[in-house]
Each structure stands twice: as C-alpha cells, then as structure tokens.
Design a protein around this motif. Sequence first.
Motif, PDB file in Angstrom:
ATOM      1  N   MET A   1       9.933  -3.704  16.833  1.00 48.45           N
ATOM      2  CA  MET A   1      10.638  -2.673  16.093  1.00 48.45           C
ATOM      3  C   MET A   1      10.972  -3.100  14.674  1.00 48.45           C
ATOM      4  SD  MET A   1      11.369   0.205  17.257  1.00 48.45           S
ATOM      5  CE  MET A   1      12.043   1.202  18.458  1.00 48.45           C
ATOM      6  N   ASP A   2      11.312  -4.356  14.498  1.00 53.50           N
ATOM      7  CA  ASP A   2      11.646  -4.837  13.168  1.00 53.50           C
ATOM      8  C   ASP A   2      10.454  -4.743  12.232  1.00 53.50           C
ATOM      9  OD1 ASP A   2      14.270  -5.364  13.740  1.00 53.50           O
ATOM     10  OD2 ASP A   2      13.890  -7.429  14.382  1.00 53.50           O
ATOM     11  N   ASP A   3       9.226  -4.979  12.786  1.00 56.99           N
ATOM     12  CA  ASP A   3       8.027  -4.881  11.952  1.00 56.99           C
ATOM     13  C   ASP A   3       7.809  -3.452  11.463  1.00 56.99           C
ATOM     14  OD1 ASP A   3       7.450  -7.523  12.199  1.00 56.99           O
ATOM     15  OD2 ASP A   3       6.084  -7.251  13.898  1.00 56.99           O
ATOM     16  N   ILE A   4       8.093  -2.483  12.331  1.00 59.79           N
ATOM     17  CA  ILE A   4       7.925  -1.074  11.956  1.00 59.79           C
ATOM     18  C   ILE A   4       8.963  -0.706  10.911  1.00 59.79           C
ATOM     19  CG2 ILE A   4       8.087   1.314  12.748  1.00 59.79           C
ATOM     20  CD1 ILE A   4       6.910   0.382  15.396  1.00 59.79           C
ATOM     21  N   ASP A   5      10.214  -1.116  11.108  1.00 55.13           N
ATOM     22  CA  ASP A   5      11.266  -0.807  10.128  1.00 55.13           C
ATOM     23  C   ASP A   5      10.964  -1.459   8.777  1.00 55.13           C
ATOM     24  OD1 ASP A   5      12.687   0.731  11.900  1.00 55.13           O
ATOM     25  OD2 ASP A   5      14.007  -0.896  12.547  1.00 55.13           O
ATOM     26  N   THR A   6      10.501  -2.706   8.795  1.00 55.09           N
ATOM     27  CA  THR A   6      10.161  -3.413   7.562  1.00 55.09           C
ATOM     28  C   THR A   6       8.985  -2.725   6.893  1.00 55.09           C
ATOM     29  OG1 THR A   6      10.905  -5.487   8.551  1.00 55.09           O
ATOM     30  CG2 THR A   6       9.521  -5.639   6.599  1.00 55.09           C
ATOM     31  N   SER A   7       7.978  -2.377   7.664  1.00 59.74           N
ATOM     32  CA  SER A   7       6.802  -1.704   7.137  1.00 59.74           C
ATOM     33  C   SER A   7       7.174  -0.339   6.562  1.00 59.74           C
ATOM     34  CB  SER A   7       5.770  -1.542   8.256  1.00 59.74           C
ATOM     35  OG  SER A   7       4.671  -0.813   7.788  1.00 59.74           O
ATOM     36  N   THR A   8       8.026   0.377   7.259  1.00 59.63           N
ATOM     37  CA  THR A   8       8.472   1.693   6.799  1.00 59.63           C
ATOM     38  C   THR A   8       9.276   1.562   5.516  1.00 59.63           C
ATOM     39  OG1 THR A   8       8.529   2.510   9.067  1.00 59.63           O
ATOM     40  CG2 THR A   8       9.732   3.787   7.429  1.00 59.63           C
ATOM     41  N   HIS A   9      10.185   0.594   5.469  1.00 51.85           N
ATOM     42  CA  HIS A   9      11.001   0.399   4.261  1.00 51.85           C
ATOM     43  C   HIS A   9      10.129  -0.009   3.080  1.00 51.85           C
ATOM     44  CE1 HIS A   9      14.893   1.143   5.969  1.00 51.85           C
ATOM     45  NE2 HIS A   9      14.656   0.269   6.982  1.00 51.85           N
ATOM     46  N   HIS A  10       9.135  -0.855   3.329  1.00 57.37           N
ATOM     47  CA  HIS A  10       8.211  -1.262   2.272  1.00 57.37           C
ATOM     48  C   HIS A  10       7.420  -0.051   1.765  1.00 57.37           C
ATOM     49  CE1 HIS A  10       5.619  -3.817  -0.078  1.00 57.37           C
ATOM     50  NE2 HIS A  10       4.542  -3.300   0.513  1.00 57.37           N
ATOM     51  N   PHE A  11       6.935   0.783   2.670  1.00 53.38           N
ATOM     52  CA  PHE A  11       6.195   1.984   2.306  1.00 53.38           C
ATOM     53  C   PHE A  11       7.091   2.936   1.510  1.00 53.38           C
ATOM     54  CE2 PHE A  11       4.922   6.401   3.267  1.00 53.38           C
ATOM     55  CZ  PHE A  11       3.670   6.404   2.655  1.00 53.38           C
ATOM     56  N   LEU A  12       8.337   3.109   1.940  1.00 53.66           N
ATOM     57  CA  LEU A  12       9.277   3.988   1.233  1.00 53.66           C
ATOM     58  C   LEU A  12       9.569   3.446  -0.165  1.00 53.66           C
ATOM     59  CD1 LEU A  12      11.789   4.997   4.054  1.00 53.66           C
ATOM     60  CD2 LEU A  12      10.088   6.428   2.948  1.00 53.66           C
TER      61      LEU A  12
END
Length: 156
Positions: A1-12
Amino acid sequence: MDDIDTSTHHFLAQLSAQTDELRQGIEAARRERDEAAARLAALESRLADSTAALRALKLYTGEASNTGDGARESDTPNGEHGASLSIEEGILHVLRGTNGLLPVEIARRVQALGVPSSAASIRARLSRLRKDGTVVRDKESRYSLAYAGSEGTRNR
C-alpha cells in the motif's frame, strides 16, 4: 500500500507541476498576444496616419495619381472609384484656388463634398495643418494654403 500511495503522490506532484507550467505558458502566451495586438494596433494607426498625410499632401501638391480616363484623382471630390476623402484632404481640396476662407465656410464646403465631419473636427484639423505649415491663417482668421517658400513651409 505504501508503494501505491508514494506512486500516487509522485504522480500528483508531477501533474501539479505540469499544470503550473501550462498555466505559466498560457499567461506568457496571453501577454505576448496582448503585446502583439498592441503593436499591431499602433502600426495600423501609424499606417492610417501616414496614408492620410500622403494622400492629403498629394492632393495639396496636385500630384494625385492619374485615373484611367486622364482625369486626376484630385479633380473630383471623392477621387477614383468613389473613395471618400479624409477631413484633411477635404480641407485642402476646398482651399485650393481660394484666397482664404473662414472656418465656418470651410466646414460647410467640406461637408458639401460628402466628407462626414463636424465643425469642431474641421477646426481641429485646421489647427494641425496650420501647425504643420500646410495652411496659414490671416488677421481675419481666414485660412488659405501655404505656398512654397512661405514662413510655414520654410520652418519644416
């Protein structure tokens, strides 16, 4: 889950930066467009002034271009193909061959040529033409064309 949140925050963050760059690009393009429009308007205004002055001086000097039938453009109030005269051209046309006219008479004759103008605009143009040395005013406030070598034309 942390990878998805980090990836999402990076994309945002990337999307936000891209959006900011697009906004800045749009603002810069709008400024350039506005500056270009202002330059274009200034150039068009200068062109119109220069064209009117050129036509008026050609009419004043009698060097208006010849029409196909041998008649000069300046011989007719509205010139070739019914093109309308400017106020300055109308004034110069009216004053040609006269010994001097009062502003009221000039305004009446210019309007009779079909040049849409008010008495105030005629007086303003007469003042400008006098300042430029194209016309002179006598003691009785009569305006006439300046002649080559007169005080008005020598000051140019």
